[in-house]
Motif scaffolding. Structure first.
Motif, PDB file in Angstrom:
ATOM      1  N   LEU A 178      48.031  46.051  47.001  1.00  0.00           N
ATOM      2  CA  LEU A 178      47.323  45.333  45.941  1.00  0.00           C
ATOM      3  C   LEU A 178      46.154  44.503  46.463  1.00  0.00           C
ATOM      4  O   LEU A 178      45.098  44.453  45.829  1.00  0.00           O
ATOM      5  CB  LEU A 178      48.295  44.452  45.157  1.00  0.00           C
ATOM      6  CG  LEU A 178      49.241  45.197  44.211  1.00  0.00           C
ATOM      7  CD1 LEU A 178      50.206  44.213  43.563  1.00  0.00           C
ATOM      8  CD2 LEU A 178      48.460  45.957  43.140  1.00  0.00           C
ATOM      9  N   ASN A 179      46.333  43.835  47.595  1.00  0.00           N
ATOM     10  CA  ASN A 179      45.221  43.059  48.146  1.00  0.00           C
ATOM     11  C   ASN A 179      44.035  43.970  48.465  1.00  0.00           C
ATOM     12  O   ASN A 179      42.877  43.624  48.207  1.00  0.00           O
ATOM     13  CB  ASN A 179      45.653  42.307  49.398  1.00  0.00           C
ATOM     14  CG  ASN A 179      46.420  41.040  49.085  1.00  0.00           C
ATOM     15  OD1 ASN A 179      46.548  40.649  47.918  1.00  0.00           O
ATOM     16  ND2 ASN A 179      46.944  40.399  50.111  1.00  0.00           N
ATOM     17  N   PHE A 180      44.330  45.119  49.037  1.00  0.00           N
ATOM     18  CA  PHE A 180      43.261  46.078  49.341  1.00  0.00           C
ATOM     19  C   PHE A 180      42.593  46.565  48.070  1.00  0.00           C
ATOM     20  O   PHE A 180      41.362  46.646  47.989  1.00  0.00           O
ATOM     21  CB  PHE A 180      43.830  47.257  50.125  1.00  0.00           C
ATOM     22  CG  PHE A 180      42.817  48.334  50.415  1.00  0.00           C
ATOM     23  CD1 PHE A 180      41.917  48.196  51.456  1.00  0.00           C
ATOM     24  CD2 PHE A 180      42.756  49.478  49.629  1.00  0.00           C
ATOM     25  CE1 PHE A 180      40.965  49.180  51.719  1.00  0.00           C
ATOM     26  CE2 PHE A 180      41.825  50.468  49.881  1.00  0.00           C
ATOM     27  CZ  PHE A 180      40.921  50.316  50.936  1.00  0.00           C
ATOM     28  N   LEU A 181      43.401  46.872  47.059  1.00  0.00           N
ATOM     29  CA  LEU A 181      42.851  47.391  45.814  1.00  0.00           C
ATOM     30  C   LEU A 181      41.999  46.337  45.101  1.00  0.00           C
ATOM     31  O   LEU A 181      40.940  46.647  44.542  1.00  0.00           O
ATOM     32  CB  LEU A 181      43.983  47.865  44.906  1.00  0.00           C
ATOM     33  CG  LEU A 181      43.581  48.617  43.639  1.00  0.00           C
ATOM     34  CD1 LEU A 181      42.704  49.808  43.969  1.00  0.00           C
ATOM     35  CD2 LEU A 181      44.814  49.066  42.877  1.00  0.00           C
ATOM     36  N   ARG A 182      42.440  45.076  45.130  1.00  0.00           N
ATOM     37  CA  ARG A 182      41.633  44.009  44.538  1.00  0.00           C
ATOM     38  C   ARG A 182      40.314  43.851  45.281  1.00  0.00           C
ATOM     39  O   ARG A 182      39.274  43.579  44.674  1.00  0.00           O
ATOM     40  CB  ARG A 182      42.418  42.695  44.541  1.00  0.00           C
ATOM     41  CG  ARG A 182      43.414  42.577  43.398  1.00  0.00           C
ATOM     42  CD  ARG A 182      43.991  41.180  43.320  1.00  0.00           C
ATOM     43  NE  ARG A 182      44.907  40.901  44.406  1.00  0.00           N
ATOM     44  CZ  ARG A 182      46.201  40.624  44.232  1.00  0.00           C
ATOM     45  NH1 ARG A 182      46.719  40.599  43.008  1.00  0.00           N
ATOM     46  NH2 ARG A 182      46.976  40.364  45.265  1.00  0.00           N
ATOM     47  N   LEU A 183      40.353  44.022  46.601  1.00  0.00           N
ATOM     48  CA  LEU A 183      39.114  43.944  47.385  1.00  0.00           C
ATOM     49  C   LEU A 183      38.170  45.075  47.004  1.00  0.00           C
ATOM     50  O   LEU A 183      36.958  44.868  46.888  1.00  0.00           O
ATOM     51  CB  LEU A 183      39.454  43.987  48.876  1.00  0.00           C
ATOM     52  CG  LEU A 183      38.314  43.688  49.850  1.00  0.00           C
ATOM     53  CD1 LEU A 183      37.754  42.283  49.626  1.00  0.00           C
ATOM     54  CD2 LEU A 183      38.794  43.834  51.291  1.00  0.00           C
ATOM     55  N   ILE A 184      38.707  46.253  46.792  1.00  0.00           N
ATOM     56  CA  ILE A 184      37.890  47.388  46.343  1.00  0.00           C
ATOM     57  C   ILE A 184      37.301  47.097  44.965  1.00  0.00           C
ATOM     58  O   ILE A 184      36.127  47.383  44.695  1.00  0.00           O
ATOM     59  CB  ILE A 184      38.731  48.684  46.303  1.00  0.00           C
ATOM     60  CG1 ILE A 184      39.125  49.099  47.719  1.00  0.00           C
ATOM     61  CG2 ILE A 184      37.975  49.805  45.609  1.00  0.00           C
ATOM     62  CD1 ILE A 184      37.950  49.403  48.635  1.00  0.00           C
ATOM     63  N   ALA A 185      38.113  46.518  44.066  1.00  0.00           N
ATOM     64  CA  ALA A 185      37.617  46.180  42.726  1.00  0.00           C
ATOM     65  C   ALA A 185      36.464  45.196  42.798  1.00  0.00           C
ATOM     66  O   ALA A 185      35.440  45.353  42.110  1.00  0.00           O
ATOM     67  CB  ALA A 185      38.758  45.597  41.882  1.00  0.00           C
ATOM     68  N   ALA A 186      36.600  44.171  43.647  1.00  0.00           N
ATOM     69  CA  ALA A 186      35.507  43.214  43.821  1.00  0.00           C
ATOM     70  C   ALA A 186      34.280  43.901  44.408  1.00  0.00           C
ATOM     71  O   ALA A 186      33.134  43.594  44.035  1.00  0.00           O
ATOM     72  CB  ALA A 186      35.960  42.064  44.729  1.00  0.00           C
ATOM     73  N   GLY A 187      34.520  44.857  45.308  1.00  0.00           N
ATOM     74  CA  GLY A 187      33.406  45.612  45.885  1.00  0.00           C
ATOM     75  C   GLY A 187      32.693  46.468  44.851  1.00  0.00           C
ATOM     76  O   GLY A 187      31.464  46.632  44.908  1.00  0.00           O
ATOM     77  N   LEU A 188      33.428  47.031  43.906  1.00  0.00           N
ATOM     78  CA  LEU A 188      32.809  47.814  42.842  1.00  0.00           C
ATOM     79  C   LEU A 188      31.890  46.943  41.987  1.00  0.00           C
ATOM     80  O   LEU A 188      30.799  47.368  41.591  1.00  0.00           O
ATOM     81  CB  LEU A 188      33.883  48.448  41.959  1.00  0.00           C
ATOM     82  CG  LEU A 188      34.695  49.590  42.573  1.00  0.00           C
ATOM     83  CD1 LEU A 188      35.812  50.012  41.623  1.00  0.00           C
ATOM     84  CD2 LEU A 188      33.806  50.784  42.894  1.00  0.00           C
ATOM     85  N   VAL A 189      32.338  45.709  41.716  1.00  0.00           N
ATOM     86  CA  VAL A 189      31.499  44.788  40.945  1.00  0.00           C
ATOM     87  C   VAL A 189      30.232  44.479  41.742  1.00  0.00           C
ATOM     88  O   VAL A 189      29.118  44.499  41.194  1.00  0.00           O
ATOM     89  CB  VAL A 189      32.278  43.497  40.624  1.00  0.00           C
ATOM     90  CG1 VAL A 189      31.365  42.485  39.923  1.00  0.00           C
ATOM     91  CG2 VAL A 189      33.485  43.810  39.744  1.00  0.00           C
ATOM     92  N   LEU A 190      30.395  44.186  43.017  1.00  0.00           N
ATOM     93  CA  LEU A 190      29.232  43.901  43.871  1.00  0.00           C
ATOM     94  C   LEU A 190      28.278  45.089  43.897  1.00  0.00           C
ATOM     95  O   LEU A 190      27.057  44.916  43.735  1.00  0.00           O
ATOM     96  CB  LEU A 190      29.721  43.555  45.275  1.00  0.00           C
ATOM     97  CG  LEU A 190      28.681  43.099  46.305  1.00  0.00           C
ATOM     98  CD1 LEU A 190      29.355  42.239  47.388  1.00  0.00           C
ATOM     99  CD2 LEU A 190      27.988  44.277  46.989  1.00  0.00           C
TER     100      LEU A 190
END
Length: 341
Positions: A6-18
């Protein structure tokens, strides 16, 4: 330490926004995922799905109002407060076109503090006046009041009834409001500085995550289910694209949660030092604005790489100096000492 993805997936989600915002800041159309959803909104949807699942789990395992809201507040507000103060007292004085005395005397400078109370304000006087996204210091904060309101609804519904049907009914109601109003409404309906359309656009994903928890669908999660859901999205996008948003309310949460709640040693190691996703989310926008302000003609790849490096640096500092310290004060359920998603 969490042993899932989940931590990795949340980081990916934040990266998609960026990444999605990067295109906008350089004057390009925001990339789409499968001609379905822009990458930024996709990242936000992933956040809401995960949040719906974990926050519902948190309430179900410890239905205590005081402990529940202390946990939620400690997750959102310490990092947000520091970010808001940084924008007012560091970024603003550095970049404003106004004399410092006039900047600090301006009413809008102090109105920016309302972000701490989740009344979202984007404007600081004289800051980013002429960019491609003018006068917006931190456009990503818009989702936080929606998120916190949904926490409140989870608690209220939990006090009303422990039955699973109430979560399912809330999901269906949110989906209905989306279909009948939010997707077609051209004008914002603003309450407390927030566009209520987003309450149903993203809230439906939140409640989908909550339904997955309530129905204990985790028992069906597997790599096979992730692959089948991905194939389903591709098939629907190819043959019935008009129904993709509807199918996405089930298939996207299935992919997100089945992958996120699984364990991969390599991905776990990547995020072993901390959960940097929130810091990336709240700092990316002002970092991107600043870099675009100084270097408006950077090529896309260089711009994205620079934004990632600077934003991640802020996120690491935010986690280790602010967020992690605050989360150490999260109250524990006496009956379940390990519970505090």
């Amino acid at each position: 330490m969490k042993t899932n993805n989940l931590n990795f997936l949340r980081l990916i989600a934040a990266g998609l926004v960026l990444y999605g915002h990067s295109a906008i800041f350089l004057g390009h159309p925001e990339p789409l995922f499968l001609s379905w959803m822009p990458l930024g909104p996709l990242g936000v949807a992933i956040f809401f799905i995960i949040s719906g699942y974990l926050v519902t789990q948190s309430w179900q395992q410890d239905p205590n109002l005081r402990r529940f809201f202390i946990r939620r507040c400690l997750r959102i507000f310490p990092g947000l407060i520091v970010c808001v103060l940084f924008c007012i007292f560091v970024l603003g004085p550095w970049l404003t076109s106004l004399p410092l005395k006039q900047y600090f005397a301006h009413e809008a400078t102090w109105n920016y503090l309302r972000n701490i109370g989740l009344y979202i304000t984007f404007y600081l006087p004289g800051v980013f006046e002429h960019g491609r996204v003018p006068n917006a210091v931190n456009g990503s904060l818009w989702s936080l009041p929606l998120e916190f309101f949904l926490y409140f609804v989870v608690a209220v519904l939990g006090l009303i009834s422990t039955k699973k049907w109430i979560t399912i009914a809330t999901f269906l109601t949110s989906a209905l409001f989306y279909l009948c109003w939010a997707q077609s409404a051209t004008e914002m309906l603003v309450v407390y500085g927030t566009d209520l359309r987003q309450l149903f656009i993203n809230g439906t994903y939140f409640w989908a995550g909550a339904v997955f928890y309530q129905l204990n669908l985790k028992r069906y999660f597997s790599i096979t289910s992730v692959v089948l859901a991905g194939v389903g999205i591709l098939c629907i996008q190819t043959n019935f694209p008009q129904y993709l948003f509807f199918a996405g309310w089930f298939l996207l949460p299935l992919i997100v949660l089945a992958f996120g709640l699984s364990t991969n040693e390599v991905l776990t190691r990547i995020t072993a030092t901390g959960d940097y996703s929130y810091g990336v989310y709240i700092y990316a926008f002002p970092v991107q604005q600043t870099i675009a302000f100084f270097y408006p003609h950077l090529n896309f790849g260089t711009y994205v790489a620079l934004c990632i490096a600077v934003t991640l640096s802020f996120a690491i500092l935010s986690w280790h100096l602010v967020e992690k310290t605050a989360l150490a004060f999260k109250p524990r359920n006496p009956a379940f000492a390990g519970v505090s998603p």
